[in-house]
Motif scaffolding. Structure first.
Motif, PDB file in Angstrom:
ATOM      1  N   ASP A 344      82.287  -7.467  23.185  1.00 47.72           N
ATOM      2  CA  ASP A 344      82.844  -8.235  21.784  1.00 47.72           C
ATOM      3  C   ASP A 344      84.084  -9.018  21.896  1.00 47.72           C
ATOM      4  OD1 ASP A 344      80.998  -6.427  20.608  1.00 47.72           O
ATOM      5  OD2 ASP A 344      82.435  -4.982  20.179  1.00 47.72           O
ATOM      6  N   LYS A 345      85.001  -8.864  23.011  1.00 50.30           N
ATOM      7  CA  LYS A 345      86.001  -9.753  23.442  1.00 50.30           C
ATOM      8  C   LYS A 345      86.784  -9.929  22.202  1.00 50.30           C
ATOM      9  CE  LYS A 345      82.935 -12.429  26.595  1.00 50.30           C
ATOM     10  NZ  LYS A 345      82.619 -13.874  26.898  1.00 50.30           N
ATOM     11  N   ASP A 346      87.107  -9.056  21.624  1.00 53.66           N
ATOM     12  CA  ASP A 346      88.158  -8.938  20.472  1.00 53.66           C
ATOM     13  C   ASP A 346      89.613  -8.469  20.942  1.00 53.66           C
ATOM     14  OD1 ASP A 346      88.450  -6.133  20.664  1.00 53.66           O
ATOM     15  OD2 ASP A 346      86.953  -5.757  19.246  1.00 53.66           O
ATOM     16  N   ARG A 347      89.747  -8.036  22.281  1.00 54.15           N
ATOM     17  CA  ARG A 347      91.072  -7.928  23.065  1.00 54.15           C
ATOM     18  C   ARG A 347      91.844  -6.791  22.253  1.00 54.15           C
ATOM     19  NH1 ARG A 347      91.954 -10.469  27.379  1.00 54.15           N
ATOM     20  NH2 ARG A 347      90.589 -12.190  28.119  1.00 54.15           N
ATOM     21  N   ASP A 348      90.979  -5.852  21.496  1.00 57.89           N
ATOM     22  CA  ASP A 348      91.790  -4.827  20.568  1.00 57.89           C
ATOM     23  C   ASP A 348      90.961  -3.490  21.061  1.00 57.89           C
ATOM     24  OD1 ASP A 348      93.445  -3.641  18.947  1.00 57.89           O
ATOM     25  OD2 ASP A 348      92.225  -4.054  17.122  1.00 57.89           O
ATOM     26  N   PRO A 349      91.223  -2.901  22.032  1.00 59.68           N
ATOM     27  CA  PRO A 349      90.763  -1.700  22.513  1.00 59.68           C
ATOM     28  C   PRO A 349      91.396  -0.401  21.720  1.00 59.68           C
ATOM     29  CG  PRO A 349      92.067  -2.624  24.281  1.00 59.68           C
ATOM     30  CD  PRO A 349      92.067  -3.585  23.613  1.00 59.68           C
TER      31      PRO A 349
END
Length: 381
Positions: A344-349
Motif C-alpha cells: 500500500d506504501k502508506d508508510r504507516d505500519p
C-alpha cells in the motif's frame, strides 16, 4: 525471460567459468523462490562438474546485486495462502517455510561450496543480497556498493546468517547495524570483513575475460589462488586510479561513538541512547530515523537472536533463523511492515506493539520457540 541466467564462458585448457546472473532489474533483482530453486540446482551440477573452474554470481544491470528477499511474495503467501500454487510448496505447510528453508539452504551452499564463488556485490546489496555476498569465497564490492540489513523497518530481523556474521564485529557494531539498518559503502564493507576486494564497477566484463584466460590448475583446491590473483590485479588498477581514495568510512569515523551508544545492559537502554544521541552526522542521523520507524517487536527479536546465537555454528544459526523467520510471518509484524512500505506504501505500519516497553516477554519467547521435532535444515553440518 528467465528470472536468473546461467552462462558458461569457455576458458583455457577446456575449462569453463560459470556465471549466475539474477535477471530481475525492475525489482532490483529481489530474490524469488524460482531464482533460489534454479541456483540450488545449477550449483549442485557445477560442483560435480570437473570442467567448471569457478562461479561468478551477480545481478543484471548496474543498480543492484540483490535488494533482498521477495517479501511481496511472502506477504501474499501470508495474506492469501490459498492462492499459493501447490507446486511452490512442495510439501511445506506454507510458503514462508518453503521460501526461507530454500533461501537459507542456498546461503549455506555458497558458504561451503568447494569451488571459488566470486560474488559481484556492486550497487544495492541488502537483506537477502547480503546473504549471497557473505557466502562467496571472493566477495567483490565497488564504488557504487550500498550494503544494509534494514529488516527492522518491515517487522523482520537481519537473517540470511546475519546472526552469524554480525555478532563478531567489535564495539557492538554488529548489533548497532542490525538495530538501525545503517548503510555501508565499499570501504566500510571491507573494513568490517563483509568484502574482500574493491574493484571498479565497470570491470565485471574484464573479470570474466581474465578468468577465462587464466591458467587453471588440475587441483581444484588451487583454483582459489587463481581467482585471488585475477582479483588482485583488478584491484590494483582501481587503486592506481584512486577510485576509493575520497570515499569516507563512517564505521571508522563513528566507531567510538557507536561503542559508547551500545555500552548499556539492555536493548531498551541501547535504543534510548541511540534515539537521544544529538550527533548531526548524516550517517548517525539516518540510523536514528530508521530505528525510530522500526518495529518494536523486531527490536526485541534482534536483541534476543543475536544473544542466543553468539556461539552457534553457521548451520545452527540458519536453523534458528528459519524457525524465527517463519514465526515472523505467522505471528509477527512482517505482513504489516511489507504492506505499509511496499504494497500500500502508506508508510504507516500498525505494528503489534506501539512501543518497545509494551512488548511482552512471553510473546518474544513464543516467537523464539522451535517449530519442528526435526528442522527442514537438520541435514546441514
Amino acid at each position: 525471460m528467465s528470472s536468473v541466467d546461467f552462462i558458461e564462458h569457455p576458458a583455457r585448457d577446456g575449462y569453463r567459468i560459470g556465471e549466475i546472473r539474477l535477471n530481475a532489474e525492475r525489482s532490483l533483482n529481489a530474490l524469488t523462490l524460482e531464482m533460489i530453486e534454479a541456483m540450488l540446482a545449477r550449483l549442485a551440477a557445477w560442483e560435480d562438474d570437473p570442467g567448471l573452474a569457478a562461479v561468478v554470481l551477480g545481478g543484471a544491470g548496474d543498480k543492484a546485486l540483490c535488494a533482498g528477499a521477495d517479501v511481496v511474495a511472502l506477504y501474499r503467501g501470508i495474506t492469501a495462502p490459498d492462492e499459493v500454487p501447490a507446486e511452490a510448496l512442495q510439501g511445506a505447510p506454507d510458503f514462508a517455510e518453503r521460501y526461507f528453508a530454500r533461501e537459507y539452504r542456498l546461503d549455506y551452499t555458497l558458504h561451503t561450496y568447494a569451488k571459488p564463488v566470486i560474488v559481484w556485490g556492486s550497487g544495492i546489496v541488502m537483506g537477502g543480497g547480503m546473504g549471497l555476498l557473505s557466502g562467496g569465497s571472493h566477495r567483490v564490492v565497488t564504488e557504487t556498493t550500498r550494503l544494509a540489513m534494514p529488516e527492522v523497518t518491515i517487522g523482520l530481523y537481519p537473517d540470511v546468517a546475519a546472526s552469524w556474521f554480525l555478532n563478531p564485529l567489535p564495539g557492538n557494531m554488529g548489533r548497532f547495524l542490525a538495530l538501525t539498518g545503517s548503510q555501508l559503502n565499499a570501504r566500510d564493507a571491507r573494513r568490517l570483513g563483509f568484502a574482500d576486494r574493491l574493484l571498479a564497477s565497470d570491470s565485471r566484463e574484464a573479470l570474466l575475460r581474465e578468468l577465462a584466460d587464466a591458467d587453471w590448475p588440475a587441483a581444484a583446491r588451487d583454483a582459489h589462488g587463481v581467482v585471488s590473483n585475477v582479483l588482485r590485479g583488478l584491484e590494483r588498477e582501481a587503486d592506481e586510479a584512486g577510485l576509493f581514495d575520497a570515499m569516507p568510512t563512517p564505521t571508522a569515523e563513528h566507531a567510538e561513538r557507536v561503542r559508547k551508544l551500545m555500552d548499556h545492559d539492555t536493548v531498551e537502554q541501547q535504543v534510548a541512547a541511540i534515539l537521544d544521541d544529538e550527533s548531526d552526522a548524516d550517517w548517525l542521523a539516518r540510523a536514528r530515523q530508521t530505528l525510530a520507524n522500526g518495529s518494536p517487536l523486531s527490536i526485541k527479536l534482534i536483541d534476543a537472536q543475536l544473544s542466543r546465537t553468539r556461539y552457534m555454528s553457521l548451520a545452527q544459526v540458519l536453523r534458528s533463523e528459519l524457525a524465527l523467520s517463519v514465526q515472523c510471518c505467522r505471528l509477527g509484524d512482517l505482513a504489516e511492515g511489507v504492506r505499509a512500505l511496499l504494497v500500500d506504501k502508506d508508510r504507516d505500519p500498525q505494528f503489534r506493539y506501539a512501543r518497545l516497553a509494551d512488548v511482552e516477554p512471553a510473546f518474544v519467547e513464543t516467537m523464539l520457540a522451535d517449530l519442528w521435532e526435526e528442522s527442514p535444515l537438520a541435514d546441514l553440518d
